[in-house]
Enzyme design. Structure first.
Site, PDB file in Angstrom:
ATOM      1  N   ARG A  55      77.097 -80.237 -70.458  1.00 46.43           N
ATOM      2  CA  ARG A  55      78.332 -80.802 -69.886  1.00 46.43           C
ATOM      3  C   ARG A  55      78.327 -82.333 -69.948  1.00 46.43           C
ATOM      4  O   ARG A  55      79.353 -82.963 -70.152  1.00 46.43           O
ATOM      5  CB  ARG A  55      78.454 -80.318 -68.429  1.00 46.43           C
ATOM      6  CG  ARG A  55      79.741 -80.700 -67.714  1.00 46.43           C
ATOM      7  CD  ARG A  55      79.821 -79.937 -66.401  1.00 46.43           C
ATOM      8  NE  ARG A  55      80.672 -80.579 -65.406  1.00 46.43           N
ATOM      9  CZ  ARG A  55      81.927 -80.209 -65.140  1.00 46.43           C
ATOM     10  NH1 ARG A  55      82.482 -79.226 -65.811  1.00 46.43           N
ATOM     11  NH2 ARG A  55      82.610 -80.816 -64.194  1.00 46.43           N
ATOM     12  N   ILE A  81      88.295 -82.648 -66.016  1.00 46.34           N
ATOM     13  CA  ILE A  81      87.409 -81.580 -66.480  1.00 46.34           C
ATOM     14  C   ILE A  81      87.131 -80.759 -65.225  1.00 46.34           C
ATOM     15  O   ILE A  81      86.767 -81.307 -64.183  1.00 46.34           O
ATOM     16  CB  ILE A  81      86.130 -82.151 -67.140  1.00 46.34           C
ATOM     17  CG1 ILE A  81      85.148 -81.036 -67.502  1.00 46.34           C
ATOM     18  CG2 ILE A  81      85.426 -83.183 -66.297  1.00 46.34           C
ATOM     19  CD1 ILE A  81      83.968 -81.518 -68.371  1.00 46.34           C
ATOM     20  N   SER A  82      87.345 -79.459 -65.316  1.00 50.62           N
ATOM     21  CA  SER A  82      87.293 -78.623 -64.110  1.00 50.62           C
ATOM     22  C   SER A  82      85.903 -78.612 -63.480  1.00 50.62           C
ATOM     23  O   SER A  82      84.889 -78.838 -64.147  1.00 50.62           O
ATOM     24  CB  SER A  82      87.664 -77.191 -64.454  1.00 50.62           C
ATOM     25  OG  SER A  82      88.969 -77.151 -64.925  1.00 50.62           O
ATOM     26  N   GLN A  83      85.895 -78.288 -62.211  1.00 50.33           N
ATOM     27  CA  GLN A  83      84.658 -78.066 -61.468  1.00 50.33           C
ATOM     28  C   GLN A  83      83.852 -76.960 -62.184  1.00 50.33           C
ATOM     29  O   GLN A  83      84.445 -75.956 -62.604  1.00 50.33           O
ATOM     30  CB  GLN A  83      85.082 -77.613 -60.074  1.00 50.33           C
ATOM     31  CG  GLN A  83      84.004 -77.372 -59.086  1.00 50.33           C
ATOM     32  CD  GLN A  83      84.582 -76.778 -57.805  1.00 50.33           C
ATOM     33  OE1 GLN A  83      85.762 -76.395 -57.765  1.00 50.33           O
ATOM     34  NE2 GLN A  83      83.777 -76.708 -56.780  1.00 50.33           N
ATOM     35  N   PRO A  84      82.532 -77.116 -62.335  1.00 49.43           N
ATOM     36  CA  PRO A  84      81.753 -76.104 -63.060  1.00 49.43           C
ATOM     37  C   PRO A  84      81.993 -74.686 -62.540  1.00 49.43           C
ATOM     38  O   PRO A  84      82.125 -73.742 -63.320  1.00 49.43           O
ATOM     39  CB  PRO A  84      80.300 -76.531 -62.814  1.00 49.43           C
ATOM     40  CG  PRO A  84      80.376 -77.992 -62.556  1.00 49.43           C
ATOM     41  CD  PRO A  84      81.695 -78.243 -61.905  1.00 49.43           C
TER      42      PRO A  84
END
Lengths: 231, 790
Positions: A55, A81-84
């Site tokens: 990431r 960028i989305s939360q994992p």
């Protein structure tokens, strides 16, 4: 003397580079253990993909230090960028596996595409903002993903040449679901759409296309808000 | 001092005051465009901070400043003018550019916000320093000077409105800057005069050149809808126009489409549209033809026409006119289209012309409802919320159309079988749909209807809910028509007389049934317990607390943080949290810039407690009243800009007049107490009587409203201008060394009160806030009692 100087530099470089890599590797494994697995993601393909995708190599330079934190990050152009955990949740929902072909609308940083590419055979991803699309393509190429196909275009029309898809992930949702996307979804396929303002994905919409061509939507809650707990 | 110089001095101070107030209002507009409107109150606090800081600076360096006044006075005026555009330009540079949206995402944004405030503080500081120096140096003729200052300030509000109509937001700071530099031109020093004339002329010419050829570039936040739309391919701004209602852009794009909440059963084309943005925010799509509005037939918005055929419709806050076009396309014979923003109507009607069945009204919706006596078969309201949620940025925005007082007026405008239609975007956790259900239930309750469930219908798609409120109960045939509509387009009823649990999620299922359960509880009459126990504020908005989108309960914030994470929880109510952050920051700045330097004076304090109570009370009371009046007059005058301009200008002018008159009064503490008692009396009367008076005055024409505004703002302001100079005079007679402290305390509490007033208005309402203003003046009055007894 000169040679020993070079050797010293060589060792120092690899020591720091390798320890840096170790740190990211360690952070990533911790991220999966503490933020993803601990919250109930059990799909093996998803967990394995989340452990593999680097990431920190897909976020903007100034966000590298935050890459494995439990939150969305800004990537410019008003996008995130989305939360994992959200990426893992969306991936798990489509039940990824070998032989699957997935369409993603909204490449963004390329992270979701990379996670999908680790778990399915082919990923087709479309980004409407040229600079984001080009940057993600470059990074994904550098990371060696040869099963991700990118294009800069209007996601409204989907990617007809490669349809139908086993699943569609719409990370750049709009006020409506474009009819071409429903058409390009295989019967029995799933479409998942995160809904929320930037930094705040609050729920997901799942569209399941049944075998008879009909469909049903389901609201999914990655973070379940239960009122009245105090009473 | 020669009379010619004094006349020039009067012009100079008047012109400087014009430029400062015009700049203050233009700064509010600028920040509304590049960020969000929350900074309007921050600008008032920053202006007060500038004036407070200058007062302290003047107290500390008084001798040096007065000795060099001939040189420093024009210099400070010119610097004030130069920094008006310069501070804005600097705030847009990468090192300083702050983004509201990232405040709780990136730690550095907190420091950038502080830098933001400091940059805008500079022009106010120099302006206040110049004015303060004049007052101190020419104390003997303070009356005329003060009047010129206040008359200029009053005129500044009008100049700002004129500039909003005639110049772009990037030009206005240069224009106000030129006015400030010109004000220094009246009083240039005699030494090296040619050099001064040259420097002033060069500055003015440079600024004028920049106005015409290189106005300030507005760096709009990347998270505002305008920026995100302009990122789309081949999307461009076709035209822009400024007005007091906002800065409007018409944007064309080949990839923008309009189909909000479209049924998934629809397989046809979706029309490409243009769009209009106001202050960088989405104001609506512009259809290329009336036929394109037919797409709404496949959304929940079609609900009303599906079950009856209204012949006259009122469309409130009509925006770009899509709802009007839709009803017109369906052959409705009379449609009244009410939109307050003149440019939005102009821009959208240039693309699609309305037919003769459409009557356009350029008016605020509430004013229209107050004036019009017509009854309608259908009244259509604008959508609530946005797709995906709003990040809580609307939390402190007054929404007078969505209060129970407003719904009650709308109910009265409906014919016997008339209906109200309203669409709400789904959010999670559920807030908007629950609050609107509560608001309708309370409105019906107020109208003596015992079973609201008989008068309400709501239909849900995967992302929208459309509500219908009917004056009479829904008939069986209408209920059946709703069911048919849902089946045809794969929607689910949420509220429907006789609804079964299974039909509520036939096509669009939810993960749990809490939405259904909570909706039923709100309709069952057990609303109050839900208001108490639910984690968000569901209590309906009223004209006294018109914050429909304010949901946060502070005591539950930590639970939300635990559940959603610190960052995500902040986006439930970003707007409200920003007010909290600016409150803390302005408190720190007030201490650093106003109070701490006063310790350098090392003077003996004999009246510490009295000075603190007296001047803190005035500072708090004045700002509380000013903020309440701004809020009350938004509804009355129909737009925030008119309200802010009227309140700031009228309060400055009338309180200045009061101050000027008080300087001729020989008055001890007893006399001051009487004036304070009058103020307290007026404010208590306003607490209970002002809403009543304004409600009745709303039906009047704009001219009458402006006159009434001046009277009702001017009356308390006139008396509120007196205690400060009278207190200062009293203090200077007792111990002149404490005067700077009095300035400082007053300035510091004024700064704090601006943000505090917003928080109190949200939590307790305007009536409580104005009452607290009266209490603050009562404290000031009590301090005089104590002092007299000592």
């Amino acid at each position: 003397m000169k040679i020993s100087f070079y050797i010293l530099w060589f060792f120092l470089y690899f020591f720091f580079f390798a320890s840096g890599q170790d740190k990211y590797e360690r952070d990533r494994q911790q991220m999966v253990d503490r933020q993803i697995e601990a919250r109930g993601i059990t799909n093996k393909a998803t967990l394995s993909a989340m452990r593999k995708v680097e990431r920190h190599r897909l976020v903007p330079k100034e966000q590298v230090k935050n890459a494995y934190q439990d939150r969305p990050l800004p990537i410019g152009h008003g996008q995130t960028i989305s939360q994992p955990y959200m990426v893992a949740y969306m991936t798990e929902i489509i039940r990824p596996g070998p032989g699957m072909k997935v369409l993603e609308i909204g490449t963004g940083s390329g992270y979701q595409a990379a996670v999908l590419a680790e778990a399915v055979d082919e990923v087709y991803t479309i980004e409407i903002i040229e600079s984001l699309g080009k940057s993600a393509e470059e990074k994904l190429n550098k990371l060696g993903y040869d099963n991700i196909y990118t294009k800069v275009a209007d996601g409204f029309y989907g990617w007809e040449e490669h349809a139908p898809f086993d699943a569609i992930v719409v990370t750049a949702a709009s006020e409506f679901i474009p009819p071409p996307l429903i058409e390009q979804l295989k019967e029995g396929g799933k479409m998942v759409i995160p809904v929320g303002a930037p930094f705040t994905t609050q729920h997901l919409m799942l569209v399941e296309k049944k075998k008879d061509g009909k469909w049903k939507t389901k609201n999914l809650l990655p973070v379940r808000f239960v009122p009245f707990t105090r009473n | 001092m020669g009379s010619s110089f004094f006349i020039r001095l009067l012009f100079s101070i008047g012109l400087l005051s014009v430029s400062m107030i015009a700049y203050q209002l233009s700064l509010m507009q600028y920040l509304s465009i590049v960020q969000w409107y929350h900074f309007a109150y921050m600008v008032i606090a920053i202006a007060l901070l500038g004036f407070g800081g200058a007062g302290t600076f003047l107290a500390v360096f008084r001798k040096t400043l007065i000795r060099k006044i001939e040189t420093l006075l024009p210099l400070f005026m010119a610097l004030s003018g130069i920094f008006m555009p310069l501070s804005i330009w600097m705030s847009g540079q990468p090192f300083a550019s702050f983004d509201t949206y990232l405040l709780f995402v990136e730690q550095k944004e907190v420091w950038r916000l502080l830098l933001f405030e400091l940059l805008f503080f500079v022009p106010f500081f120099f302006c206040a320093l110049a004015i303060g120096m004049i007052f101190i140096k020419y104390t003997g003729r303070i009356g005329q000077l003060y009047f010129s200052n206040l008359a200029g300030s009053g005129l500044g509000g009008l100049v700002a409105i004129f500039l909003f109509w005639t110049a772009s937001p990037g030009q206005i700071p240069f224009i106000t800057g030129v006015l400030a530099i010109l004000s220094s031109g009246f009083i240039l020093p005699s030494k090296k005069r040619h050099w001064w004339i040259g420097a002033t002329s060069l500055s003015v010419i440079t600024m004028l050149f920049l106005v015409l050829h290189s106005p300030l570039r507005l760096e709009v936040s990347q998270y505002k809808s305008l920026s995100r739309t302009l990122d789309l391919p081949d999307t461009k701004i076709e035209t822009s126009e400024n007005s007091p209602y906002g800065w409007l852009q018409y944007v064309s794009s080949p990839v923008l489409r309009y189909a909000p909440g479209l049924s998934l059963s629809y397989t046809g084309d979706i029309p490409v549209t243009d769009a209009i943005f106001n202050n960088g925010e989405w104001a609506g799509a512009v259809l290329n033809s009336t036929e394109d509005s037919e797409i709404l037939d496949h959304t929940t918005s079609a609900l009303a026409l599906e079950i009856f055929q209204p012949q006259n419709i009122l469309v409130l806050n009509a925006g770009t006119g899509i709802r009007t076009q839709y009803y017109s396309r369906h052959g409705v014979s009379q449609i009244d289209n009410v939109e307050p923003h003149p440019l939005i109507s102009d821009f959208s009607t240039e693309t699609v012309r309305f037919g003769e069945n459409v009557q356009l009204y350029q008016q605020d919706a509430r004013s229209f409802l107050a004036e019009s006596r017509q009854q309608y078969q259908l009244i259509s309201l604008p959508d609530i919320g946005t797709f995906g949620g709003t990040a809580g940025l609307q939390a402190i925005q007054e929404e007078y159309l969505f209060t129970t007082d407003s719904f009650s007026m709308i109910f009265d405008r409906l014919e016997k079988d008339g209906m109200l239609i309203l669409k709400v975007w789904m959010d999670y956790p559920y807030r908007n749909p629950l609050k609107i259900t509560a608001s309708f239930a309370e409105t019906l309750d107020k109208k003596g209807i015992n079973d609201p469930a008989e008068h309400l219908v709501a239909v849900r798609s995967w992302n929208t809910i459309t509500y219908l409120l009917k004056k009479n109960p829904f008939s069986d045939s209408e209920i059946q028509a709703v069911r048919d509509f849902c089946d045809r387009l794969s929607f689910d009823p949420l509220i429907l007389p006789g609804i079964s649990s299974a039909e509520r999620s036939k096509y669009n299922s939810l993960e749990d049934e809490s939405l259904f359960r909570l909706t039923d509880q709100l309709l069952s009459g057990d609303r109050k317990s839900l208001y108490r126990t639910y984690d968000f504020n569901l209590r309906p908005a009223t004209d006294d607390r018109p914050y429909f989108s304010q949901f946060l309960k502070w005591k539950n914030f930590s639970r939300l943080q635990e559940l959603f994470g610190d960052q995500s929880a902040s986006f439930f109510e970003l707007g409200y949290l920003i007010v909290g952050v600016t409150f803390v920051q302005s408190f720190l700045l007030a201490i650093i810039l106003i109070i701490l330097p006063l310790f350098l004076l090392k003077r003996r304090m004999k009246n510490k407690s009295w000075t603190l109570l007296y001047f803190a009370g005035i500072g708090i009371g004045f700002m509380f009243v000013e903020i309440v009046l701004i809020q009350r007059f938004i509804l009355f005058l129909g737009h925030p800009v008119y309200s802010v301009a009227a309140v700031i200008s009228a309060m400055l002018l009338l309180s200045g007049l009061g101050s000027w008159l008080s300087s001729n009064l020989q008055m001890g503490l007893g006399g001051i107490q009487k004036i304070l008692l009058i103020i307290v009396g007026i404010l208590v009367l306003y607490t209970f009587g002002l809403p009543w008076v304004l409600e009745r005055g709303m039906a009047q024409g704009f001219g009458v409203k402006v006159f009434l505004s001046l009277v009702f703002i001017g009356l308390p302001a006139f008396f509120m201008g007196m205690p400060f100079p009278l207190g200062l005079r009293y203090l200077s007679e007792k111990n002149e060394q404490e005067v700077p402290w009095a300035w400082g305390i007053n300035g510091c509490f004024s700064v704090l009160s601006t943000s505090l007033a917003t928080i109190l208005a949200i939590e307790a309402g305007f009536s409580v806030l104005i009452f607290l203003g009266a209490v603050a003046y009562l404290i000031t009055m009590s301090s005089c009692f104590i002092k007299r007894r000592v």
